[in-house]
Scaffold this motif. Structure first.
Motif, mmCIF file in Angstrom:
data_model
loop_
_atom_site.group_PDB
_atom_site.id
_atom_site.type_symbol
_atom_site.label_atom_id
_atom_site.label_comp_id
_atom_site.label_asym_id
_atom_site.label_seq_id
_atom_site.Cartn_x
_atom_site.Cartn_y
_atom_site.Cartn_z
ATOM 1 N N SER A 178 0.811 -1.217 0.000
ATOM 2 C CA SER A 178 0.000 0.000 0.000
ATOM 3 C C SER A 178 0.844 1.267 0.000
ATOM 4 O O SER A 178 0.331 2.365 -0.174
ATOM 5 C CB SER A 178 -0.924 0.015 1.221
ATOM 6 N N GLY A 179 2.165 1.122 0.195
ATOM 7 C CA GLY A 179 3.019 2.297 0.289
ATOM 8 C C GLY A 179 3.372 2.878 -1.070
ATOM 9 O O GLY A 179 3.006 2.347 -2.121
ATOM 10 N N GLU A 180 4.100 3.973 -1.046
ATOM 11 C CA GLU A 180 4.535 4.643 -2.269
ATOM 12 C C GLU A 180 5.489 3.749 -3.063
ATOM 13 O O GLU A 180 6.366 3.089 -2.500
ATOM 14 C CB GLU A 180 5.251 5.954 -1.910
ATOM 15 N N GLU A 181 5.312 3.700 -4.365
ATOM 16 C CA GLU A 181 6.162 2.860 -5.209
ATOM 17 C C GLU A 181 7.604 3.373 -5.185
ATOM 18 O O GLU A 181 7.859 4.571 -5.126
ATOM 19 C CB GLU A 181 5.640 2.849 -6.643
ATOM 20 N N LYS A 182 8.547 2.407 -5.234
ATOM 21 C CA LYS A 182 9.967 2.736 -5.146
ATOM 22 C C LYS A 182 10.710 2.313 -6.407
ATOM 23 O O LYS A 182 10.288 1.403 -7.136
ATOM 24 C CB LYS A 182 10.611 2.063 -3.930
ATOM 25 N N ARG A 183 11.833 2.969 -6.623
ATOM 26 C CA ARG A 183 12.806 2.569 -7.626
ATOM 27 C C ARG A 183 14.085 2.227 -6.880
ATOM 28 O O ARG A 183 14.651 3.090 -6.192
ATOM 29 C CB ARG A 183 13.046 3.699 -8.636
ATOM 30 N N LEU A 184 14.528 0.972 -6.979
ATOM 31 C CA LEU A 184 15.625 0.487 -6.147
ATOM 32 C C LEU A 184 16.816 0.021 -6.975
ATOM 33 O O LEU A 184 16.643 -0.651 -8.000
ATOM 34 C CB LEU A 184 15.157 -0.684 -5.267
ATOM 35 N N ILE A 234 13.536 -2.486 -10.140
ATOM 36 C CA ILE A 234 14.736 -2.938 -9.424
ATOM 37 C C ILE A 234 15.851 -3.137 -10.441
ATOM 38 O O ILE A 234 15.662 -3.783 -11.474
ATOM 39 C CB ILE A 234 14.487 -4.227 -8.624
ATOM 40 N N VAL A 235 17.030 -2.591 -10.119
ATOM 41 C CA VAL A 235 18.233 -2.764 -10.919
ATOM 42 C C VAL A 235 19.286 -3.399 -10.033
ATOM 43 O O VAL A 235 19.466 -2.988 -8.874
ATOM 44 C CB VAL A 235 18.760 -1.406 -11.442
ATOM 45 N N SER A 236 20.004 -4.410 -10.543
ATOM 46 C CA SER A 236 21.086 -5.011 -9.760
ATOM 47 C C SER A 236 21.916 -5.925 -10.637
ATOM 48 O O SER A 236 21.481 -6.367 -11.702
ATOM 49 C CB SER A 236 20.541 -5.807 -8.568
ATOM 50 N N ASN A 237 23.122 -6.223 -10.150
ATOM 51 C CA ASN A 237 23.963 -7.252 -10.755
ATOM 52 C C ASN A 237 23.333 -8.624 -10.530
ATOM 53 O O ASN A 237 22.548 -8.827 -9.600
ATOM 54 C CB ASN A 237 25.352 -7.283 -10.112
ATOM 55 N N VAL A 254 12.444 -5.230 -14.070
ATOM 56 C CA VAL A 254 13.733 -5.657 -13.540
ATOM 57 C C VAL A 254 14.800 -5.394 -14.595
ATOM 58 O O VAL A 254 14.618 -5.734 -15.772
ATOM 59 C CB VAL A 254 13.702 -7.164 -13.214
ATOM 60 N N LEU A 255 15.930 -4.789 -14.189
ATOM 61 C CA LEU A 255 17.089 -4.646 -15.066
ATOM 62 C C LEU A 255 18.256 -5.384 -14.430
ATOM 63 O O LEU A 255 18.747 -4.984 -13.372
ATOM 64 C CB LEU A 255 17.447 -3.177 -15.288
#
Length: 316
Positions: A178-184, A234-237, A254-255
């Motif tokens: 329900s919270g604010e959408e994030k970019r991680l 979400i971006v990650s190795n 996803v990236l």
């Protein structure tokens, strides 16, 4: 790169039963003079063991360790790879999901190495598992009756119902949809391998696009579920932290930053597909061309990631 993943037959999960089988603190099952192939994520991994290694293990277990017997039925859900974050979440928890109706009454047997792991404690709690027996490092346990759900899919592939069921269980317990959408951006700066060499440059680009940097090793498992459940991007190795896409909402993106020569490790593509997430990837040159692709630190092309971020963010 993904041709072999587009169609795959997933075997039906079966409940296997064993009588008078022994369990070791390494997570291996054995009976008589043989280690059971069911101890491994892939049965042929046992063939890689030399005869003397098998003999050494059996002698250690039979002679040097004390014995304990459990008369009641026990539930076994791990294999030799299950200590890894990815494998616990995607291989073990899907097996829990397959036998979820048994968990309230089951006695779950686990090696001692799992006892203090936050991800294990929290995920067992989410599944309502309260009756757990841990195998000490100096003992082997004889199980009069042991039941084991077979893998719901080969490791790195997924039964969609099972992996989505795991997501639902984790989000019901710890999610915050329900919270604010994030970019991680999930950083591997503290990892021994597959770090981003030019991470400062990469994170400055990500910051301009509204991305927050997190390091999962600094968060409890419950915190990881909560923050990643709010992530739209979400971006990650390639690595354990990227497994947290398991907690994203359907339709997220996803990236994955991956080694330019890696055409094998497609588990995050298959996981994204199973979870109805949009999957993107960027191939990256290694810092050391002679290093094993599974270990090599990566150089992320800043112009390419800028281009890819604009592409991904422009899709919504």
């Amino acid at each position: 790169m993904f041709g072999g993943e587009l169609e795959r037959v997933i075997p039906e999960t079966r409940l296997l039963k064993f009588d008078d089988v022994w369990a070791s603190p390494e997570g291996l099952l054995f009976k008589g003079r043989r280690i059971l192939r069911e101890s491994f994520a892939f049965p042929n991994h046992l063939d890689q063991w030399r005869a003397r290694s098998v003999l050494r293990f059996l002698v250690t277990s039979r002679v040097l360790r004390r014995r304990r017997k459990i008369e009641r039925e026990v539930l076994w859900v791990t294999d030799y790879w299950s200590t890894g974050h990815f494998h616990w979440l995607t291989d073990v928890l899907t097996r829990f999901y397959a036998v979820r109706e048994r968990l309230a009454e089951a006695l779950v047997l686990l090696p001692r190495m799992y006892e203090k792991r936050d991800v294990v404690r929290s995920s067992l709690k989410a599944f309502g598992v309260t009756n757990v027996d841990f195998i000490s490092d100096d003992e082997v346990v004889e199980c009069r009756s042991l039941v084991m759900p077979s893998h719901t899919a080969p490791s790195g592939h997924f039964n969609h119902e099972a992996i989505r069921g795991v997501r639902d269980v984790m989000l019901s317990a710890y999610g915050d949809v329900s919270g604010e959408e994030k970019r991680l951006y999930i950083s591997r700066s503290a990892a021994a391998k597959r770090r981003t060499v030019n991470e400062d440059e990469v994170t400055s680009i990500l910051l301009r696009h509204g991305f927050e940097t997190i390091r999962t090793e600094e968060l409890s498992f419950e915190e990881q579920v909560r923050i990643c459940s709010r992530a739209r991007y979400i971006v990650s190795n390639h690595g354990a932290g990227l497994t947290n896409i398991l907690f994203m909402r359907e339709g997220g993106s996803v990236l994955e930053l991956r080694h330019q020569s890696d055409c094998i490790n497609n588990c995050y593509f298959t996981l994204s597909s199973a979870l109805d997430l949009n999957y993107f990837y960027q191939t990256c040159a290694p810092q050391d061309p002679s290093a094993d692709p599974h270990d090599a630190h990566l150089l992320v092309d800043p112009h390419q990631i800028e281009k890819n971020l604009r592409l991904i963010l422009g899709c919504h």
